[in-house]
Motif scaffolding. Structure first.
Motif, PDB file in Angstrom:
ATOM      1  N   ARG A  54       0.853  -1.187   0.000  1.00  0.00           N
ATOM      2  CA  ARG A  54       0.000   0.000   0.000  1.00  0.00           C
ATOM      3  C   ARG A  54       0.884   1.231   0.000  1.00  0.00           C
ATOM      4  O   ARG A  54       2.076   1.149   0.275  1.00  0.00           O
ATOM      5  CB  ARG A  54      -0.954   0.027   1.192  1.00  0.00           C
ATOM      6  N   VAL A  55       0.276   2.360  -0.312  1.00  0.00           N
ATOM      7  CA  VAL A  55       0.948   3.654  -0.242  1.00  0.00           C
ATOM      8  C   VAL A  55       0.099   4.530   0.673  1.00  0.00           C
ATOM      9  O   VAL A  55      -1.115   4.639   0.471  1.00  0.00           O
ATOM     10  CB  VAL A  55       1.079   4.308  -1.632  1.00  0.00           C
ATOM     11  N   ILE A  56       0.724   5.121   1.661  1.00  0.00           N
ATOM     12  CA  ILE A  56       0.028   6.028   2.566  1.00  0.00           C
ATOM     13  C   ILE A  56       0.538   7.424   2.275  1.00  0.00           C
ATOM     14  O   ILE A  56       1.731   7.697   2.404  1.00  0.00           O
ATOM     15  CB  ILE A  56       0.264   5.645   4.037  1.00  0.00           C
ATOM     16  N   LEU A  57      -0.373   8.284   1.841  1.00  0.00           N
ATOM     17  CA  LEU A  57      -0.026   9.661   1.493  1.00  0.00           C
ATOM     18  C   LEU A  57      -0.494  10.607   2.580  1.00  0.00           C
ATOM     19  O   LEU A  57      -1.528  10.374   3.212  1.00  0.00           O
ATOM     20  CB  LEU A  57      -0.686  10.064   0.173  1.00  0.00           C
ATOM     21  N   GLY A  58       0.259  11.670   2.778  1.00  0.00           N
ATOM     22  CA  GLY A  58      -0.121  12.688   3.734  1.00  0.00           C
ATOM     23  C   GLY A  58      -0.041  14.069   3.111  1.00  0.00           C
ATOM     24  O   GLY A  58       0.821  14.329   2.271  1.00  0.00           O
ATOM     25  N   ALA A  59      -0.959  14.922   3.527  1.00  0.00           N
ATOM     26  CA  ALA A  59      -0.949  16.328   3.119  1.00  0.00           C
ATOM     27  C   ALA A  59      -0.536  17.145   4.343  1.00  0.00           C
ATOM     28  O   ALA A  59      -1.034  16.906   5.452  1.00  0.00           O
ATOM     29  CB  ALA A  59      -2.322  16.763   2.633  1.00  0.00           C
ATOM     30  N   PHE A  60       0.347  18.089   4.115  1.00  0.00           N
ATOM     31  CA  PHE A  60       0.889  18.885   5.210  1.00  0.00           C
ATOM     32  C   PHE A  60       0.587  20.361   5.024  1.00  0.00           C
ATOM     33  O   PHE A  60       0.604  20.880   3.907  1.00  0.00           O
ATOM     34  CB  PHE A  60       2.410  18.700   5.298  1.00  0.00           C
ATOM     35  N   ASP A  61       0.331  21.020   6.149  1.00  0.00           N
ATOM     36  CA  ASP A  61       0.248  22.470   6.228  1.00  0.00           C
ATOM     37  C   ASP A  61       1.418  22.852   7.125  1.00  0.00           C
ATOM     38  O   ASP A  61       1.351  22.680   8.346  1.00  0.00           O
ATOM     39  CB  ASP A  61      -1.086  22.893   6.834  1.00  0.00           C
ATOM     40  N   GLY A  62       2.512  23.255   6.508  1.00  0.00           N
ATOM     41  CA  GLY A  62       3.746  23.446   7.259  1.00  0.00           C
ATOM     42  C   GLY A  62       4.233  22.094   7.733  1.00  0.00           C
ATOM     43  O   GLY A  62       4.393  21.170   6.957  1.00  0.00           O
ATOM     44  N   GLU A  63       4.409  21.942   9.043  1.00  0.00           N
ATOM     45  CA  GLU A  63       4.857  20.676   9.627  1.00  0.00           C
ATOM     46  C   GLU A  63       3.693  19.782  10.046  1.00  0.00           C
ATOM     47  O   GLU A  63       3.898  18.624  10.408  1.00  0.00           O
ATOM     48  CB  GLU A  63       5.735  20.951  10.851  1.00  0.00           C
ATOM     49  N   ALA A  64       2.477  20.310  10.014  1.00  0.00           N
ATOM     50  CA  ALA A  64       1.312  19.582  10.521  1.00  0.00           C
ATOM     51  C   ALA A  64       0.678  18.698   9.456  1.00  0.00           C
ATOM     52  O   ALA A  64       0.366  19.163   8.349  1.00  0.00           O
ATOM     53  CB  ALA A  64       0.278  20.568  11.047  1.00  0.00           C
ATOM     54  N   LEU A  65       0.454  17.426   9.801  1.00  0.00           N
ATOM     55  CA  LEU A  65      -0.282  16.512   8.934  1.00  0.00           C
ATOM     56  C   LEU A  65      -1.751  16.891   9.008  1.00  0.00           C
ATOM     57  O   LEU A  65      -2.344  16.888  10.084  1.00  0.00           O
ATOM     58  CB  LEU A  65      -0.084  15.060   9.391  1.00  0.00           C
TER      59      LEU A  65
END
Length: 178
Positions: A54-65
């Motif tokens: 699987r691939v787990i993607l994350g979106a960040f706002d600065g350092e915050a997930l």
């Protein structure tokens, strides 16, 4: 910024899962969800990602997930062309900013690079993300009533969607592939 996540992101993923379940998101867990349960889920999921299942993607706002989505790649031998979209979550404070759309676009791009030409997903019929998925070109295959319990109790149906990967929705008429 969107990136692939690994074990260094486990705590942030657990925080996001706990927030999602607490707010009523139908992501396979009941409220209240313990920290141990959230950590165990992500430990298992991240280990599967390390095995390229699987691939787990994350979106960040600065350092915050602030958002995540998972592309499940571990399909039966007769389905090497398929992948499943799962665990789409966006922080309450960041909804409506295009984060889920960006995550879905990247998941689809990665699916195509892995020769996955069919994407499938399911979402709750009440409070789910059906409008988003339809705007991204997913087609409704059908609805199953009383499929699962909602995090705070009561049954919800699920809507099953599919999409041919790499086909972009018509921007003038979302939901219509071109």
């Amino acid at each position: 910024m969107i990136q692939m996540l690994d074990t260094t992101h486990r705590d942030a993923l657990s925080d996001l899962l706990i927030e999602a379940v607490t707010s009523g998101a139908s992501v396979s867990f009941m409220h209240p969800i313990s920290r141990e349960t959230a950590d165990a889920f992500w430990d298992h999921a991240l280990a599967a990602a390390a095995r390229d299942e699987r691939v787990i993607l994350g979106a960040f706002d600065g350092e915050a997930l602030v958002g995540t989505v998972t592309l499940l790649l571990d399909c039966p031998d007769n389905q090497p062309h398929r992948a499943e979209i799962a665990k789409m979550m966006t922080r309450l404070s960041h909804r409506g900013r295009g984060i889920a759309t960006a995550l879905l676009r990247e998941a689809e791009r990665l699916a195509v690079t892995r020769s996955r030409t069919l994407l499938v997903l399911d979402t709750a019929t009440d409070g789910g993300a059906a409008p988003l998925y339809e705007a991204m070109g997913f087609k409704l295959a059908g609805v199953i009533p009383d499929y699962a319990y909602k995090p705070h109790g009561g049954l919800s149906g699920t809507a099953i969607y599919w999409k041919q990967a790499g086909v972009r929705p018509n921007v003038s008429n979302p939901g219509v592939a071109r």
